[in-house]
Design a protein around this motif. Structure first.
Motif, PDB file in Angstrom:
ATOM      1  N   GLU A  25       0.831  -1.208   0.000  1.00 56.06           N
ATOM      2  CA  GLU A  25       0.000   0.000   0.000  1.00 56.06           C
ATOM      3  C   GLU A  25       0.863   1.255   0.000  1.00 56.06           C
ATOM      4  OE1 GLU A  25      -3.600   2.072   2.578  1.00 56.06           O
ATOM      5  OE2 GLU A  25      -2.762   0.158   3.221  1.00 56.06           O
ATOM      6  N   PHE A  26       1.922   1.239   0.793  1.00 59.84           N
ATOM      7  CA  PHE A  26       2.826   2.391   0.840  1.00 59.84           C
ATOM      8  C   PHE A  26       3.489   2.635  -0.508  1.00 59.84           C
ATOM      9  CE2 PHE A  26       7.224   3.864   1.353  1.00 59.84           C
ATOM     10  CZ  PHE A  26       6.967   5.137   1.839  1.00 59.84           C
ATOM     11  N   LEU A  27       3.970   1.568  -1.148  1.00 63.92           N
ATOM     12  CA  LEU A  27       4.658   1.713  -2.434  1.00 63.92           C
ATOM     13  C   LEU A  27       3.716   2.211  -3.524  1.00 63.92           C
ATOM     14  CD1 LEU A  27       6.830  -1.518  -2.356  1.00 63.92           C
ATOM     15  CD2 LEU A  27       7.633   0.832  -2.152  1.00 63.92           C
ATOM     16  N   VAL A  28       2.500   1.673  -3.555  1.00 62.51           N
ATOM     17  CA  VAL A  28       1.544   2.085  -4.578  1.00 62.51           C
ATOM     18  C   VAL A  28       1.109   3.530  -4.351  1.00 62.51           C
ATOM     19  CG1 VAL A  28      -0.780   1.662  -5.472  1.00 62.51           C
ATOM     20  CG2 VAL A  28       0.766  -0.246  -5.083  1.00 62.51           C
ATOM     21  N   ASN A  29       0.832   3.895  -3.107  1.00 65.09           N
ATOM     22  CA  ASN A  29       0.435   5.274  -2.817  1.00 65.09           C
ATOM     23  C   ASN A  29       1.570   6.255  -3.115  1.00 65.09           C
ATOM     24  OD1 ASN A  29      -2.114   4.519  -2.038  1.00 65.09           O
ATOM     25  ND2 ASN A  29      -1.643   4.511   0.136  1.00 65.09           N
ATOM     26  N   VAL A  58      -4.383  15.253 -13.486  1.00 65.00           N
ATOM     27  CA  VAL A  58      -3.916  13.885 -13.237  1.00 65.00           C
ATOM     28  C   VAL A  58      -3.351  13.753 -11.827  1.00 65.00           C
ATOM     29  CG1 VAL A  58      -2.144  12.216 -13.907  1.00 65.00           C
ATOM     30  CG2 VAL A  58      -3.522  13.307 -15.644  1.00 65.00           C
ATOM     31  N   SER A  59      -2.650  14.748 -11.337  1.00 64.59           N
ATOM     32  CA  SER A  59      -2.051  14.638 -10.004  1.00 64.59           C
ATOM     33  C   SER A  59      -3.060  14.854  -8.892  1.00 64.59           C
ATOM     34  CB  SER A  59      -0.890  15.607  -9.855  1.00 64.59           C
ATOM     35  OG  SER A  59      -1.341  16.938  -9.867  1.00 64.59           O
ATOM     36  N   SER A  60      -4.124  15.606  -9.139  1.00 65.22           N
ATOM     37  CA  SER A  60      -5.099  15.830  -8.074  1.00 65.22           C
ATOM     38  C   SER A  60      -6.081  14.672  -7.935  1.00 65.22           C
ATOM     39  CB  SER A  60      -5.867  17.126  -8.319  1.00 65.22           C
ATOM     40  OG  SER A  60      -6.632  17.031  -9.497  1.00 65.22           O
ATOM     41  N   THR A  61      -6.291  13.896  -8.979  1.00 63.08           N
ATOM     42  CA  THR A  61      -7.230  12.777  -8.908  1.00 63.08           C
ATOM     43  C   THR A  61      -6.774  11.700  -7.931  1.00 63.08           C
ATOM     44  OG1 THR A  61      -7.962  13.231 -11.152  1.00 63.08           O
ATOM     45  CG2 THR A  61      -8.460  11.057 -10.273  1.00 63.08           C
ATOM     46  N   PRO A  62      -5.545  11.185  -8.018  1.00 59.24           N
ATOM     47  CA  PRO A  62      -5.140  10.175  -7.028  1.00 59.24           C
ATOM     48  C   PRO A  62      -5.083  10.744  -5.614  1.00 59.24           C
ATOM     49  CG  PRO A  62      -3.493  10.341  -8.766  1.00 59.24           C
ATOM     50  CD  PRO A  62      -4.513  11.382  -9.022  1.00 59.24           C
ATOM     51  N   VAL A  68      -9.923  10.270   0.364  1.00 59.83           N
ATOM     52  CA  VAL A  68     -11.263   9.770   0.677  1.00 59.83           C
ATOM     53  C   VAL A  68     -11.182   8.345   1.206  1.00 59.83           C
ATOM     54  CG1 VAL A  68     -13.471   9.097  -0.352  1.00 59.83           C
ATOM     55  CG2 VAL A  68     -12.452  11.302  -0.912  1.00 59.83           C
ATOM     56  N   GLU A  69     -10.346   7.512   0.603  1.00 62.63           N
ATOM     57  CA  GLU A  69     -10.202   6.128   1.059  1.00 62.63           C
ATOM     58  C   GLU A  69      -9.630   6.043   2.465  1.00 62.63           C
ATOM     59  OE1 GLU A  69      -7.893   4.022  -1.784  1.00 62.63           O
ATOM     60  OE2 GLU A  69      -9.596   3.676  -3.113  1.00 62.63           O
TER      61      GLU A  69
END
Length: 72
Positions: A25-29, A58-62, A68-69
């Motif tokens: 999770e850390f690597l993907v985030n 693109v950078s604000s979407t993730p 939110v998650e």
């Protein structure tokens, strides 16, 4: 040692750690924030405004999705 071996080795290590969920999770985030942030900064330093809008979106979407998650 050629640079391609270093890149391939780091890519394989990244895939291995995510596949076996070792800090996955850390690597993907981190990748989800760092890569778009890098390209957003690169876009801001160009003269064109079209790429600024694209990469800032693109950078604000993730960032908003991860925020939110994490509130659940």
């Amino acid at each position: 040692m050629p640079k391609v071996y270093v890149v391939l080795g780091l890519g394989a290590l990244y895939f291995f750690l995510i596949f076996f969920n070792i800090a996955g999770e850390f690597l993907v985030n981190t990748a989800g924030f760092v890569i778009p942030a890098y390209y957003s900064l690169q876009a801001l330093f160009t003269a064109s405004k079209a790429d600024d809008t694209q990469w800032l979106t693109v950078s604000s979407t993730p960032a908003s999705t991860i925020s939110v998650e994490s509130m659940r």
